[in-house]
Structures are given as structure tokens and as C-alpha cells.
Design an enzyme around this catalytic site. Structure first.
Site, PDB file in Angstrom:
ATOM      1  N   GLU A  69       1.656  -8.163  11.429  1.00 18.61           N
ATOM      2  CA  GLU A  69       1.373  -7.069  10.493  1.00 18.61           C
ATOM      3  C   GLU A  69       1.912  -7.456   9.119  1.00 18.61           C
ATOM      4  OE1 GLU A  69       0.502  -4.104   8.282  1.00 18.61           O
ATOM      5  OE2 GLU A  69      -0.121  -3.882  10.383  1.00 18.61           O
ATOM      6  N   ASP A  72       0.985 -12.379   6.595  1.00 18.90           N
ATOM      7  CA  ASP A  72      -0.464 -12.321   6.429  1.00 18.90           C
ATOM      8  C   ASP A  72      -1.113 -13.030   7.613  1.00 18.90           C
ATOM      9  OD1 ASP A  72      -3.035 -12.171   4.707  1.00 18.90           O
ATOM     10  OD2 ASP A  72      -2.840 -14.305   5.173  1.00 18.90           O
ATOM     11  N   ALA A  73      -2.077 -12.386   8.240  1.00 20.71           N
ATOM     12  CA  ALA A  73      -2.653 -12.916   9.482  1.00 20.71           C
ATOM     13  C   ALA A  73      -3.302 -14.280   9.270  1.00 20.71           C
ATOM     14  CB  ALA A  73      -3.671 -11.926  10.042  1.00 20.71           C
ATOM     15  N   GLN A 106       0.839  -1.191   0.000  1.00 21.75           N
ATOM     16  CA  GLN A 106       0.000   0.000   0.000  1.00 21.75           C
ATOM     17  C   GLN A 106       0.878   1.247   0.000  1.00 21.75           C
ATOM     18  OE1 GLN A 106      -2.020  -0.537   3.768  1.00 21.75           O
ATOM     19  NE2 GLN A 106      -0.078  -0.987   4.758  1.00 21.75           N
ATOM     20  N   ASP A 108      -7.239  -5.809  14.693  1.00 20.94           N
ATOM     21  CA  ASP A 108      -7.196  -4.378  14.352  1.00 20.94           C
ATOM     22  C   ASP A 108      -6.806  -4.260  12.883  1.00 20.94           C
ATOM     23  OD1 ASP A 108      -7.158  -1.632  14.529  1.00 20.94           O
ATOM     24  OD2 ASP A 108      -5.172  -1.531  15.447  1.00 20.94           O
TER      25      ASP A 108
END
Length: 536
Positions: A333, A367-368, A260, A385
Site C-alpha cells: 500500500e 509504490d506497487a 491523498q 485492488d
């Protein structure tokens, strides 16, 4: 006539190269043009996803409009077959200019007009028409060079076209985007496109051109390449001006990561703003309210081991680490650039209380969803979150399967809290999240907390929530508290640090308010059937 061609019935025309060489050069041009065309297509999809969000919708719009326009372009090209050489040269010049500048114009539309959807459709239509006109003209040109049956010519053209599309499709994410970025990558692609089309016509088919058409093609192609080169030289100045238009005059850090665009604004911790892909994620003026509402109700109970999914800014970790009996915190994260800024940027690290210096905190770049599948530890508290749900890359992180993985990772009496979007502005999304958590095997207790103005010019509060398609800003934050057993009203546990703006009464009122907004009958979202969409 602008350009003169010998009829196919009369045999192959006079060319400056042997037929075999000419055929190879035409197929090479097909290869290059196909690669450039796919880069334009991918660039539109990627940039629209960054600027507008909802990547599935943007990809659907670009692909459907472009394929439709290609059909129109193929029909329109029938009128140019008798002037195939000069027609192809002009079409490639137009495609290079429009495709090469598309990212620049889309970003400008987003920055100064606040709307890029119409520009996206317009570029998809124009680029599709021009790409669709290529093949009929190239079919005519390749038969001009080396007469062969139509089936063989079509097979050769499509083979070169598909291989070029493969190269363009791989070059965009692995070469152009990481090395050059969206804007410069598109401009360079346009220059290559113009050079390839112009060189083919002006060299191989130069004897088919009149002096006037030859001069026209030279002037047009040189002008297009000059415009694209000039724009490339001004990209940095343009980006700075566009960022000022989007973020204001106090941009300190702007980084395009592999995930991003990350932007930090403000001069100190009290004026700091963190933007992800153009959306205000953190504002120092009110972030404490969001993070206190997210973290503290879940910490009411055993809390020795805590897992934070997302939250790379360190602000949720700051609230967790205020509890002295917390022994370990694992933060997962996906974007290492965010955690790096949270560690090293003076204002952001001061705002998060230098959480990354605490030896109890371990940060993992992953990646979660993938990480949870491989992790076999148990946690007393899991805090989600993450970016707001929608038909995007984050959709799987709000699926029933994801919450099933979290349920397996919870220790006995463990709790999960999920940021689920604003229930008042996007109620279907909020209650779909709640239904998905229940489908993962957990009992739930939703609650909401009214937001406060962040000081941002748009007036919306800072959090993972995004503006909806209608532009209505979120007025509250919604959360889902969950556990394997019954879940009581959200509150502050014994030994909890004193929040700056949150109290027991407000949390209880938030639970009652959320129940009053309940939408019954919402179906859980799953990996194979995502049910989130943008709400106006």
C-alpha cells in the site's frame, strides 16, 4: 495624474535609495512575485487533481489557460506603463487576493456546488492575466531606478523571475503543502505577495506617487492582507463545514497525507464510510459484495502465498485470511496512513476483521510498480485492488508493463485478479484493462457483478470506481481474472468460505454478461502511451 514619472530620456528619477540598491530591491520583488505566482499555479493543478481527478487534463487546462492569459496581461499592461508604480502595486494586491483565495473558493465550489471545473478555468485566467502584466511594468520600474540597455534589463528580470519560480516550485511540495496544507499555504502566499509588491512601491517609488495614490495603495494592501489573515484564522472552521457538506455530519477522521485526503465517517462498523480524495472508497453497507467478488474467484486453486496490491483498508486481506491454507499474505500500500487507520481505527479494524493482527499478513509501504520491480518472490495469487484507471498517477498500475511484472511474479498455476472498473458505465476503460493484461502475457476471463446501493446520498456503490465526467454512477463492478495458462469460468474453489452475497451461479452469469459487453479492438495501455481517459 495618479502617479507621476520622469521620462527615461531625462535620466534616472529621484529615489529614496541609491540606484544599485533600488535595482536590487526591484529584482528581489521580482523573485518573490515569481515564487508566489508559481505556487498559485501548482496549487491550482494539485487541488484540481484532488477534487476533479485526471491530473494530466487538469494540468493541461491550468497551464494552457494561464499562459494564454499571461499574453493578454502583457498587452493590457502597455496602457499602465505611464503609471507603472501604482499600477504594479494594485496588480500585486489583486493577484495576492485572487491567488491567495483560489484554493478556498475551489474547495467551496466542490463542496457546496459539486462542480469546480469552471472556477478552475476562471482562476487560471485571472491569475494568468495579472502575472502577465507584471513583467512590462517591472521592466519600466527597473529602468526608472537604474538606466541600462533593454537587453540587460530583460536578462536581469528574467533571471530573477526564473530563480523565484524555482524556489516557489520547490517550496510548494516540500514546505507549504506538508506543513500548512492547500488552503493555509495559498493564503500565506497571497499575504507575502501583497506585502512584497506593496513594500516595493510604497518605499522605493513613494516619491512617484501622489498623496491620493499613496493612500489608495495603503488601504488596498492592508485590506487584502487583513482579508487573507482573517481567512487563515477561519480555515479550520471552513474545512469542517466543507467536509460536512461533502461527507455528511458524521466525519470522525480527516487526514491529509502526502498521497491523498483520507476521511472516515460513521459512528460504528455498520455505518462506516472511507473516502479517498472526496470519493467513497468503502461503505460498510456493501463492501463485502465488492471484496468477495474480487478475492474469491482468484483463490480457486493453489493459494499458499498471496500478494495484495493496494487494499490498505484490510478488507481484501480479510477475505484472503478466511482461507486456512493461506500461509502468507503480502500487502503493498502506497499510503501508510491508510494502513495505520486500518490497524487502529476501531470501526475500520472491526470491519476488516482485525486482519492486521494476523501473523500471516505483512504490510509494505511502497509504490506497487517500484516494489514489484525489486521483489523476486513468486505468488500463487495476486490481487490488484487499486484506484480506478485513468490519466492519473495510477495509470502505470494498469499498464501492460505492470501486468508483465505481475506475470513474472506468478508461480506456476498462479492467478491474477484485477479490478478494472465498471464495464457498463465505462466500457472502453474496462476492455483497455483487459487488453493490457493480455499484452502482459496472461490469458484472461473478465466478469462483472451488479452493485447494490451503498446508502450514500449519491446512491453510487463504494469501490475504487469513480464518477465519470458526466456524473453517472457505476452500476456494477468489473474484474479481470488472468493466468499464464487457460482460465476457466470464475467460481468458488474447494474449501472456500461461504460468501455473504456471492454464489457460483452469479459468478458464471457475470462472466457471460461481461462477454456480452465486449468491445473488440481495444489497444493495450503502456507507460509511454496511456490510453485511459474519463468516460461520460
Amino acid at each position: 495624474m495618479i502617479d507621476q514619472q520622469v521620462s527615461l530620456r531625462g535620466g534616472a528619477a529621484r529615489l529614496p535609495v541609491r540606484p544599485r540598491t533600488g535595482r536590487f530591491l526591484v529584482l528581489a520583488a521580482v523573485f518573490v512575485c515569481a515564487a508566489c505566482g508559481l505556487v498559485y499555479e501548482l496549487e491550482l493543478v494539485a487541488l484540481a487533481s484532488y477534487l476533479i481527478g485526471d491530473s494530466v487534463t487538469q494540468a493541461s487546462v491550468v497551464l494552457s489557460v494561464m499562459v494564454f492569459a499571461m499574453g493578454i496581461g502583457s498587452l493590457l499592461a502597455k496602457r499602465l506603463r505611464c503609471h507603472a508604480a501604482v499600477g504594479f502595486g494594485l496588480i500585486e494586491a489583486a493577484l495576492a487576493l485572487i491567488g491567495g483565495s483560489s484554493a478556498l473558493v475551489l474547495y467551496a465550489s466542490f463542496a457546496w456546488l459539486g462542480e469546480s471545473q469552471y472556477a478552475l478555468v476562471g482562476f487560471s485566467l485571472a491569475i494568468g492575466v495579472l502575472i502577465g502584466a507584471e513583467i512590462p511594468l517591472l521592466m519600466t520600474l527597473i529602468q526608472r531606478v537604474d538606466r541600462q540597455d533593454a537587453g540587460g534589463a530583460v536578462a536581469d528580470l528574467f533571471a530573477a523571475d526564473y530563480v523565484g519560480a524555482l524556489v516557489g516550485g520547490l517550496a510548494f511540495p516540500f514546505l507549504l503543502l506538508p506543513m500548512l496544507g492547500q488552503l493555509t499555504g495559498a493564503l500565506l502566499t497571497g499575504a507575502v505577495n501583497a506585502a512584497a509588491g506593496g513594500a516595493l512601491v510604497l518605499w522605493v517609488f513613494r516619491r512617484d506617487l501622489t498623496p491620493g495614490s499613496r493612500r489608495l495603495l495603503v488601504v488596498v494592501n492592508v485590506s487584502v492582507i487583513a482579508v487573507l489573515a482573517t481567512a487563515t484564522g477561519l480555515v479550520d472552521d471552513f474545512e469542517q463545514a466543507a467536509r460536512r457538506a461533502v461527507y455528511g455530519d458524521q466525519v470522525r477522521v480527516a487526514v491529509q497525507t502526502g498521497v491523498q485526503e483520507v476521511v472516515l465517517t460513521g459512528t460504528d462498523r455498520d455505518s462506516l464510510g472511507l473516502y479517498l480524495d472526496g470519493r467513497l472508497r468503502v461503505s460498510a453497507r456493501d463492501e463485502h459484495r465488492y471484496h468477495e467478488a474480487l478475492v474469491h474467484p482468484a483463490m480457486n486453486g493453489p493459494r499458499a502465498r498471496v500478494l495484495i496490491l493496494g487494499g490498505g483498508d484490510g478488507l481484501a486481506a480479510r477475505e484472503v485470511l478466511r482461507y486456512g491454507d493461506v500461509r502468507s499474505v503480502t500487502l503493498v500500500e502506497i499510503d501508510p496512513a491508510v494502513t495505520r487507520l486500518a490497524r487502529t481505527d476501531p470501526a475500520l479494524s472491526e470491519l476488516n476483521g482485525h486482519a492486521y493482527r494476523d501473523p500471516r499478513l505483512t504490510a509494505v509501504g511502497a509504490d506497487a510498480f517500484t516494489w514489484l520491480r525489486a521483489d523476486h518472490h513468486r505468488y500463487d495469487v495476486v490481487i490488484s485492488d487499486l484506484p480506478g484507471p485513468g490519466i492519473t498517477a495510477s495509470t502505470k498500475l494498469y499498464s501492460a508493463e505492470f501486468y508483465g511484472l505481475i506475470a513474472e511474479a506468478l508461480a506456476p498455476r498462479g492467478r491474477l485478479v484485477v479490478h478494472a472498473g465498471p464495464p457498463e458505465v465505462r466500457p472502453r476503460t474496462f476492455w483497455t484493462v483487459e487488453a493490457s493484461v493480455r499484452a502482459g502475457g496472461l490469458a484472461t476471463r473478465p466478469y462483472r457483478i451488479p452493485g447494490r446501493p451503498s446508502g450514500h446520498p449519491s446512491g453510487f456503490t463504494a469501490s475504487p470506481d469513480r464518477l465519470g465526467a458526466g456524473g453517472r454512477p457505476p452500476e456494477d463492478w468489473g474484474f479481470v481474472l488472468a493466468a499464464a495458462g487457460p482460465v476457466g469460468e470464475p467460481g468458488l474453489g474447494a474449501g472456500a468460505p461461504v460468501p455473504r452475497s456471492l454464489g457460483e451461479a452469479e459468478l458464471r452469469e457475470g462472466a457471460r454478461a461481461a462477454d456480452g459487453l465486449r468491445l473488440p479492438g481495444q489497444v493495450p495501455s503502456t507507460l509511454i502511451h496511456p490510453r485511459y481517459s474519463e468516460e461520460t
